[in-house]
Write an enzyme that holds these catalytic residues in place. Structure first.
Site, mmCIF file in Angstrom:
data_model
loop_
_atom_site.group_PDB
_atom_site.id
_atom_site.type_symbol
_atom_site.label_atom_id
_atom_site.label_comp_id
_atom_site.label_asym_id
_atom_site.label_seq_id
_atom_site.Cartn_x
_atom_site.Cartn_y
_atom_site.Cartn_z
ATOM 1 C CG ASP A 1 -1.975 1.045 1.262
ATOM 2 O OD1 ASP A 1 -2.937 1.011 0.480
ATOM 3 O OD2 ASP A 1 -1.807 1.948 2.096
ATOM 4 C CG HIS B 1 -5.695 -3.007 -0.275
ATOM 5 N ND1 HIS B 1 -5.046 -2.515 -1.384
ATOM 6 C CD2 HIS B 1 -5.221 -2.286 0.791
ATOM 7 C CE1 HIS B 1 -4.229 -1.533 -1.021
ATOM 8 N NE2 HIS B 1 -4.316 -1.384 0.292
#
Length: 316
Positions: A111, A293
């Site tokens: 991320d 994610h």
């Protein structure tokens, strides 16, 4: 907090003074001096997000170094917004290598941590040996500053834009709903672009019926919750408030990354794959895992296997 993390099998941290701040740094495999790998967490996370990778990498012969980057955990949280620009974030990692007397290291990012690693390779290429990034692909600089571009495409309520236009608003909401926000966020296959993508963070902070299955138990989640209740979210959100500043800082930087790179996508992640990755990272390999994610927490064993198999080719 230290005792709690240790009871969950994570090493105790050291507080290290570098680059004018203090970083909370976790280590494993200290006996593997000379073979460093640095793991960089994302938003809104913690070094503990790498809890499944740390022992596997140490066992494989790596000196594993896992900082809580500035604004997170017990690391420094400067007040100035510009203290979180890409120059400061990458200089922290360079100073961390200097502290351990390492010329370079393998860097792993997830991320926002991946964003920092991509830019570390651009700004300090001599300090990066190899790159492994999860979820967030290389970000092409483009013709317009990133927040300006997002505002034109997604509008004022898109959370990247909202963080920049409404200073302090999201910070206060997330501070007030820290536990609910994190409990709702860290779930399998949570989409990053729901019907109301602009207010995603605030929606997650107040949602009564979270989407998807949790990716961590209550003990693990408590590490994140206690850390953010202590630090607040302001420092973490300030990373977003430097995106346009970063765009200008990178104006004259060669955009090509030459280091061997592994890009790991989650097939169910709403962040799109960057099809032109070879144009900017020509020495790259790409794999996808069937998850959302939070790749290294959703599929820890598959993530470890992917990382270690890719690294093994360089040790043959």
């Amino acid at each position: 907090m230290e005792a709690e993390i240790k009871s969950l099998g994570f090493p105790n941290p050291n507080i290290i003074s570098i680059n004018g701040i203090e970083l909370e740094v976790f280590e494993a495999g200290k006996e593997n001096i000379g073979n460093p790998i640095v793991l960089c967490h994302g938003f809104p996370e913690h070094a503990f997000s790498w809890r499944y990778q740390v022992p596997a990498l140490a066992k494989a012969g790596y000196h594993v170094i896992v900082p809580n980057q500035r604004g997170y955990g017990n690391s420094s949280c400067p007040k100035e917004i510009t203290a979180y620009d890409i120059t400061h974030l990458t200089d922290d990692l360079v100073a961390l290598l200097d502290y351990y007397n390492y010329r370079d290291a393998v860097f792993v990012g997830h991320d926002w941590g991946a964003n920092v690693v991509w830019n570390l390779a651009l700004l300090h290429p001599e300090r990066v040996n190899k790159i492994i990034n999860l979820a967030l692909p290389y970000q092409e600089r483009g013709e317009k500053p990133w927040i300006q571009f997002m505002e034109e495409v997604f509008g004022d309520d898109f959370y990247f834009v909202h963080f920049n236009k409404k200073l302090g608003v999201a910070d206060a909401v997330l501070d007030n709903y820290a536990e609910k926000f994190l409990r709702n966020l860290f779930r399998k296959n949570v989409p990053l672009a729901p019907p109301e993508p602009g207010m995603l963070m605030m929606n997650l902070a107040k949602a009564e019926k979270p989407f998807g299955e949790p990716i961590m138990n209550d003990d693990d989640l408590s590490v994140f919750v206690k850390a953010f209740k202590n630090s607040g979210f302001n420092g973490a959100i300030n990373w977003y408030r430097n995106l346009d500043r970063n765009w200008y800082l990178l104006a004259d930087i060669d955009p090509i990354i030459k280091q061997p790179t592994l890009m790991i996508y989650g097939d169910l992640d709403m962040i799109p794959k960057f099809e032109r990755l070879p144009d900017f990272v020509p020495n790259s390999d790409v794999i996808s895992l069937e998850c959302g994610h939070h790749i290294q927490q959703e599929l820890p064993q598959e993530t470890n296997q992917s990382i270690l198999q890719w690294l093994e080719q360089f040790n043959a």
